[in-house]
Design a protein around this motif. Structure first.
Motif, PDB file in Angstrom:
ATOM      1  N   GLU A 241       1.196  -1.089  -0.244  1.00  0.00           N
ATOM      2  CA  GLU A 241      -0.397  -0.324  -0.004  1.00  0.00           C
ATOM      3  C   GLU A 241       1.084   1.787   0.316  1.00  0.00           C
ATOM      4  O   GLU A 241       0.565   2.344  -0.309  1.00  0.00           O
TER       5      GLU A 241
ATOM      6  N   PRO B 165     -12.146   6.690  -9.671  1.00  0.00           N
ATOM      7  CA  PRO B 165     -11.132   7.771  -9.179  1.00  0.00           C
ATOM      8  C   PRO B 165     -10.232   7.951  -8.340  1.00  0.00           C
ATOM      9  O   PRO B 165      -9.621   9.001  -8.265  1.00  0.00           O
ATOM     10  N   ASN B 166     -10.787   7.057  -7.365  1.00  0.00           N
ATOM     11  CA  ASN B 166     -10.052   6.746  -6.286  1.00  0.00           C
ATOM     12  C   ASN B 166      -9.410   5.249  -6.019  1.00  0.00           C
ATOM     13  O   ASN B 166      -9.435   4.725  -5.396  1.00  0.00           O
ATOM     14  N   ARG B 167      -8.777   4.705  -7.089  1.00  0.00           N
ATOM     15  CA  ARG B 167      -7.566   3.821  -7.067  1.00  0.00           C
ATOM     16  C   ARG B 167      -7.114   3.172  -6.073  1.00  0.00           C
ATOM     17  O   ARG B 167      -6.313   3.985  -5.289  1.00  0.00           O
ATOM     18  N   THR B 168      -7.056   2.285  -5.491  1.00  0.00           N
ATOM     19  CA  THR B 168      -5.761   1.706  -5.092  1.00  0.00           C
ATOM     20  C   THR B 168      -5.455   0.511  -5.135  1.00  0.00           C
ATOM     21  O   THR B 168      -6.157  -0.108  -5.736  1.00  0.00           O
TER      22      THR B 168
ATOM     23  N   TRP C 158     -10.816  -1.162 -11.980  1.00  0.00           N
ATOM     24  CA  TRP C 158     -10.230  -0.658 -11.419  1.00  0.00           C
ATOM     25  C   TRP C 158      -9.204   1.156 -11.963  1.00  0.00           C
ATOM     26  O   TRP C 158      -8.929   1.228 -11.798  1.00  0.00           O
TER      27      TRP C 158
ATOM     28  N   GLN D 278       1.114   3.667  -4.775  1.00  0.00           N
ATOM     29  CA  GLN D 278      -0.005   3.327  -5.427  1.00  0.00           C
ATOM     30  C   GLN D 278       0.251   2.984  -6.998  1.00  0.00           C
ATOM     31  O   GLN D 278       1.269   3.832  -7.788  1.00  0.00           O
TER      32      GLN D 278
ATOM     33  N   GLU E 150      -0.380   2.638 -10.982  1.00  0.00           N
ATOM     34  CA  GLU E 150      -0.818   3.368 -11.919  1.00  0.00           C
ATOM     35  C   GLU E 150      -0.868   2.959 -12.697  1.00  0.00           C
ATOM     36  O   GLU E 150       0.262   1.703 -13.522  1.00  0.00           O
TER      37      GLU E 150
ATOM     38  N   SER F  88      -7.525  -2.198  -4.073  1.00  0.00           N
ATOM     39  CA  SER F  88      -9.091  -2.511  -4.947  1.00  0.00           C
ATOM     40  C   SER F  88      -8.765  -3.451  -6.690  1.00  0.00           C
ATOM     41  O   SER F  88      -9.649  -4.496  -6.679  1.00  0.00           O
TER      42      SER F  88
END
Length: 310
Positions: A16, A163-166, A159, A19, A21, A169
């Protein structure tokens, strides 16, 4: 049994602190496993290098992931993997300058069909003072395909749009599973054809297969009753080397580290191994008797030889 994305373009998803991309389809992006671009991205596919099974093991889904054969010079990752293999096959004291390889070497069978050996490996002297062959065909088969690949692709696309990728997810479980049977069927032809070429070429040649841990375990279940001799310190001519995820250190961003698994090694005789492949079938009387139809549509009862009478 569901799977989850384990690596996306050479970056593990179970971290984590950094991130991941997404990358744009059909672009040129570097592959961390060879001195070239990611062939999946260039083709418009999602760069999923491996998936994690529900039991925690990793199944390689990219042909270049374990040790790519394309593009020279070798990068640091390829050299490291090949050195591990050489130190396992020859001796732990082998140094990088001792190991010589040729990649994607053309092999021809008697009907004119051509095969490529992933690598031919030997020592710089061409002769080995250790047990086993002096030179050998080296094949890399980390894993294989998955069922419901479209579900994995759709999951990655979803994924990418978040808008808020992790990373969490991205590694959510997907309803797909690994297909060991297909990988096993492909390997049988490689065992028989490429191994036979090595055996016929010169006394002292052999074949080595490197596979991921799940595929190694699957192969061993298929050969459980074969009683293959352990020739590790003798004149072996075929070896299976299993690679497992290295969990000895803390998880850090980047690729999932793989090492030769000392508990997943088989050194044996090529001819005995091939005989074990041939001997997998059992008599199946019911398949050759029972209800048949003739070519005008009549139902015909065919008896079992040696058991039934007409």
């Amino acid at each position: 049994m569901p799977v989850s994305v384990a690596e996306y373009l050479g970056r593990r998803t179970d971290v984590e602190v950094e991130q991941i991309e997404p990358v744009e389809d059909k672009t040129i992006v570097p592959c961390p496993f060879m001195n070239s671009h990611c062939s999946k991205v260039k083709k418009g596919l999602k760069p999923v290098c491996s998936v994690r099974k529900s039991d925690g093991t990793v199944w390689i889904t990219c042909e270049h992931r374990l040790c790519a054969t394309k593009n020279v010079p070798l990068n640091q990752y390829q050299s490291k993997m090949l050195l591990q293999i050489a130190q396992t096959v020859f001796s732990p004291t082998i140094q990088p300058e001792d190991v010589c390889v040729r990649r994607e070497v053309r092999l021809t069978v008697n009907d004119g069909t051509e095969y490529n050996a992933d690598y031919i490996m030997t020592l710089k002297t061409g002769k080995s003072p250790y047990s086993g062959p002096d030179r050998f065909v080296l094949e890399m088969q980390g894993g294989g395909e998955t069922s419901q690949t479209g579900r994995i692709t759709d999951h990655v696309k979803m994924w990418e749009r978040l808008p808020n990728r992790t990373n969490e997810s991205l590694r959510t479980a997907v309803g797909a599973h690994t297909i060991e049977t297909n990988a096993w069927r492909r390997q049988q032809e490689q065992f028989i054809v490429k191994g036979n070429i090595a055996m016929q070429t010169w006394k002292g040649y052999g074949i080595v297969f490197c596979v991921g841990a799940p595929l190694f375990d699957y192969l061993m279940t298929k050969l459980a009753d074969a009683n293959l001799p352990n020739l590790r310190t003798f004149n072996w001519t075929l070896a299976l080397i299993g690679f497992s995820e290295d969990n000895r250190n803390l998880v850090t961003p980047g690729i999932i580290p793989y090492n030769v698994d000392p508990n997943r090694l088989l050194f044996t005789n090529y001819q005995t191994f091939v005989q074990a492949l041939i001997n997998q079938g059992e008599p199946s009387l019911d398949a050759f008797s029972g209800n048949f139809i003739n070519l005008v549509g009549d139902s015909i009862l065919i008896p079992r030889d040696g058991v039934d009478s007409i």
